[in-house]
Design a protein around this motif. Structure first.
Motif, PDB file in Angstrom:
ATOM      1  N   ASP A 252       0.859  -1.214   0.089  1.00  0.00           N
ATOM      2  CA  ASP A 252       0.038   0.058  -0.052  1.00  0.00           C
ATOM      3  C   ASP A 252       0.783   1.171   0.029  1.00  0.00           C
ATOM      4  O   ASP A 252       1.977   1.202   0.412  1.00  0.00           O
ATOM      5  N   THR A 253       0.365   2.498  -0.402  1.00  0.00           N
ATOM      6  CA  THR A 253       0.830   3.538  -0.276  1.00  0.00           C
ATOM      7  C   THR A 253      -0.173   4.364   0.273  1.00  0.00           C
ATOM      8  O   THR A 253      -1.281   4.301   0.028  1.00  0.00           O
ATOM      9  N   VAL A 254       0.129   5.582   0.623  1.00  0.00           N
ATOM     10  CA  VAL A 254      -0.734   6.684   1.173  1.00  0.00           C
ATOM     11  C   VAL A 254      -1.208   7.372   0.244  1.00  0.00           C
ATOM     12  O   VAL A 254      -0.656   7.998  -0.643  1.00  0.00           O
ATOM     13  N   THR A 255      -2.634   7.456   0.170  1.00  0.00           N
ATOM     14  CA  THR A 255      -3.603   8.377  -0.710  1.00  0.00           C
ATOM     15  C   THR A 255      -4.507   9.278   0.216  1.00  0.00           C
ATOM     16  O   THR A 255      -4.855   8.684   0.882  1.00  0.00           O
ATOM     17  N   ILE A 256      -4.392  10.248  -0.548  1.00  0.00           N
ATOM     18  CA  ILE A 256      -5.306  11.514   0.282  1.00  0.00           C
ATOM     19  C   ILE A 256      -6.880  11.375  -0.266  1.00  0.00           C
ATOM     20  O   ILE A 256      -6.993  11.260  -1.282  1.00  0.00           O
ATOM     21  N   ASP A 257      -7.826  11.162   0.693  1.00  0.00           N
ATOM     22  CA  ASP A 257      -9.135  11.122   0.471  1.00  0.00           C
ATOM     23  C   ASP A 257      -9.628  12.362  -0.200  1.00  0.00           C
ATOM     24  O   ASP A 257      -9.291  13.408   0.674  1.00  0.00           O
ATOM     25  N   ALA A 258     -10.157  12.265  -1.215  1.00  0.00           N
ATOM     26  CA  ALA A 258     -10.876  13.669  -1.753  1.00  0.00           C
ATOM     27  C   ALA A 258     -12.105  14.212  -1.134  1.00  0.00           C
ATOM     28  O   ALA A 258     -12.078  15.424  -0.807  1.00  0.00           O
ATOM     29  N   PRO A 259     -13.049  13.449  -0.522  1.00  0.00           N
ATOM     30  CA  PRO A 259     -14.157  13.828  -0.088  1.00  0.00           C
ATOM     31  C   PRO A 259     -13.900  14.487   1.223  1.00  0.00           C
ATOM     32  O   PRO A 259     -13.080  13.933   2.068  1.00  0.00           O
ATOM     33  N   ALA A 260     -14.322  15.497   1.750  1.00  0.00           N
ATOM     34  CA  ALA A 260     -14.298  16.029   3.312  1.00  0.00           C
ATOM     35  C   ALA A 260     -14.836  14.919   4.346  1.00  0.00           C
ATOM     36  O   ALA A 260     -15.782  14.174   3.860  1.00  0.00           O
ATOM     37  N   LEU A 261     -14.500  15.203   5.335  1.00  0.00           N
ATOM     38  CA  LEU A 261     -15.042  14.352   6.464  1.00  0.00           C
ATOM     39  C   LEU A 261     -16.528  14.904   6.647  1.00  0.00           C
ATOM     40  O   LEU A 261     -16.709  16.051   6.677  1.00  0.00           O
ATOM     41  N   PRO A 262     -17.165  14.087   7.129  1.00  0.00           N
ATOM     42  CA  PRO A 262     -18.617  14.413   7.600  1.00  0.00           C
ATOM     43  C   PRO A 262     -18.349  15.424   8.866  1.00  0.00           C
ATOM     44  O   PRO A 262     -17.468  15.441   9.639  1.00  0.00           O
ATOM     45  N   ASP A 263     -19.496  15.900   9.257  1.00  0.00           N
ATOM     46  CA  ASP A 263     -19.706  16.625  10.551  1.00  0.00           C
ATOM     47  C   ASP A 263     -19.182  15.812  11.788  1.00  0.00           C
ATOM     48  O   ASP A 263     -19.585  14.753  12.031  1.00  0.00           O
ATOM     49  N   ALA A 264     -18.388  16.360  12.805  1.00  0.00           N
ATOM     50  CA  ALA A 264     -18.042  15.676  13.911  1.00  0.00           C
ATOM     51  C   ALA A 264     -19.070  15.213  14.646  1.00  0.00           C
ATOM     52  O   ALA A 264     -19.193  14.031  15.278  1.00  0.00           O
ATOM     53  N   SER A 265     -20.279  15.883  14.904  1.00  0.00           N
ATOM     54  CA  SER A 265     -21.300  15.396  15.834  1.00  0.00           C
ATOM     55  C   SER A 265     -21.958  14.200  14.961  1.00  0.00           C
ATOM     56  O   SER A 265     -22.433  13.239  15.785  1.00  0.00           O
ATOM     57  N   ARG A 266     -22.116  14.009  13.731  1.00  0.00           N
ATOM     58  CA  ARG A 266     -22.667  12.822  12.945  1.00  0.00           C
ATOM     59  C   ARG A 266     -21.649  11.508  13.434  1.00  0.00           C
ATOM     60  O   ARG A 266     -21.946  10.488  13.666  1.00  0.00           O
TER      61      ARG A 266
END
Length: 460
Positions: A252-266
């Motif tokens: 494996d290599t490190v890949t940066i996820d394109a979508p942003a993280l959901p809200d922290a409360s969720r």
């Protein structure tokens, strides 16, 4: 010819033995097979082999057995016993009965003195009412089983995180080692070039010494990186239960996820729902509630049906006893009510209530800790993602600066120290990128653990 032929045969035989021995020696050497693993494959292997996971599974099995044990209290209890007794010779059931005054007494034998006595008895007892002890014991055991099952999930999540952490630490160490090795090869070539320039009078001895000093520094960094690789490999192999120094290749290599993280409360709500340790504590609270009712069952009477059959020689329930095997039975209802003068039931109930309250406080504390952990890991993932992007930009900038310095050096517009500084900046930028990538992967693994994920890593 006759003198040389034996020598030729001897030489041929010696060559043959040497070749055969070489074949055996080659076969005896270890193959050194390298396992190529992805992060998920490493996790799956660790979850299969790790002793902590195995121990948690055995605890789950033990809890499931306690449910069967509690359920068995509903069934009748059947007991059997057999015994033999030998009485002493002075046993006598003959007495002198008084008669009318002035007349002699009369000897009467009430029962024969049977010295050898045999008996076999079977007894069955069926509980009817136990003060609600049995159903509450069963409920507590079932809750503990669910808690043990949830604890297996929590243990798997922890082992998965530790395995991924070891995997990406090895990734970082290997990246730093590769950067140091590449830099060392370039500096070796640079040293040869500067020495050639010195021979042509275009470089000084100081330039040569500067390159040598930088080469020694990079060589030391390479040795440190190699040691870090060995340490990280041992840690990963330990998680996988492999020989500590067994070779392993990372796929494996490190890949940066394109979508942003959901809200922290969720994410917090999701973690509270799926975390194994929280579920284990919730089930522990349920078990403690049932255990309070179990302790309070001592305040109630105990009612049961019973029956027994006695087959004895002589049968002491029959009169007069005879020296022969005879059977008899009895059946009835038993009621017992234990009134503890010392307050044993009250003490047991108080202890159970305190344990229940402690479990509730622990659940409350863990829920708050999960909230803090999830929010912190979300921040760490976002920060690590930006750090990777910044490091990638730094690497590009350092690459351009190095090419520019190399071009100016070859044109005679820069000294060798400028080129060495540019090379060092590029090497450090690559090392920072490797560290940033590993930190991002570790932050994602920590977020997976905070969300209760144990087997595969997925985007939140």
């Amino acid at each position: 010819m006759s003198g040389r032929f034996p020598l030729c045969r001897i030489a041929a035989l010696g060559l043959a033995f040497w070749m055969v021995g070489g074949v055996f020696r080659a076969g005896a050497q270890p193959t050194g097979r390298v396992d190529t693993l992805t992060a998920d494959a490493a996790v799956q292997r660790a979850l299969t082999e790790h002793p902590r996971v195995q121990a948690a599974r055995q605890q789950r099995t033990a809890a499931a057995a306690s449910v069967r044990e509690a359920r068995s209290e509903w069934f009748p209890v059947i007991e059997g016993q057999a015994r033999y007794r030998r009485l002493s010779e002075n046993v006598d059931y003959t007495v002198d009965l008084p008669t009318l005054p002035g007349s002699g007494g009369e000897r009467v034998t009430f029962a024969p003195a049977i010295l050898n006595r045999y008996a076999a008895q079977a007894r069955v007892e069926q509980p009817l009412f136990t003060g609600f002890r049995i159903p509450n014991q069963l409920e507590a055991a079932q809750a503990q089983t669910r808690a043990a099952r949830a604890q297996v999930d929590a243990t798997r999540t922890t082992v998965a995180y530790e395995t991924r952490a070891a995997y990406w630490r090895l990734y970082e160490a290997q990246a730093r080692e590769a950067a140091a090795s590449d830099a060392l090869r370039q500096i070796e070539r640079r040293l040869t070039d500067v020495q050639n320039r010195q021979a042509e009078g275009m470089a000084t001895e100081t330039d040569v010494l500067r390159v040598k000093a930088r080469r020694d520094q990079v060589r030391l960094e390479q040795i440190q990186a190699q040691n870090d690789v060995q340490t990280a490999r041992r840690q990963l192999n330990d998680k996988l239960r492999r020989p500590l120094d067994a070779p392993v290749a990372l796929a494996d290599t490190v890949t940066i996820d394109a979508p942003a993280l959901p809200d922290a409360s969720r994410l917090v709500a999701r973690a509270r729902e799926h975390r194994g340790d929280l579920e284990a504590l919730r089930q522990t609270v349920t078990a403690r509630d049932a255990e309070v009712d179990v302790a309070q069952s001592g305040w109630y009477p105990q009612i049961s049906l019973f029956g027994s059959y006695l087959y004895a020689r002589p049968n002491e329930q029959l009169f007069p006893p005879e020296d022969q095997f005879e059977g008899s039975w009895e059946a009835g209802v038993s009621l017992s009510w234990r009134l503890s003068v010392g307050g044993q039931t009250d003490a047991a109930a108080d202890r159970a209530r305190a344990q229940r309250l402690a479990a509730r406080y622990e659940l409350q504390d863990r829920r708050q800790a999960v909230t803090v952990e999830v929010r912190t890991q979300v921040q760490n993932v976002r920060q690590a993602r930006e750090a990777v992007r910044a490091a990638e930009t730094s690497v590009q900038s350092a690459q351009e600066a190095y090419r520019s310095a190399q071009s100016r050096y070859e044109e005679g517009m820069a000294v060798v120290s400028d080129l060495l500084d540019a090379e060092q900046a590029r090497r450090r930028a690559r090392a920072r990128l490797a560290a940033a990538q590993a930190e991002y992967a570790l932050a994602r693994a920590a977020l997976d653990r905070a969300l209760g994920r144990g087997t595969t890593s997925a985007s939140p």
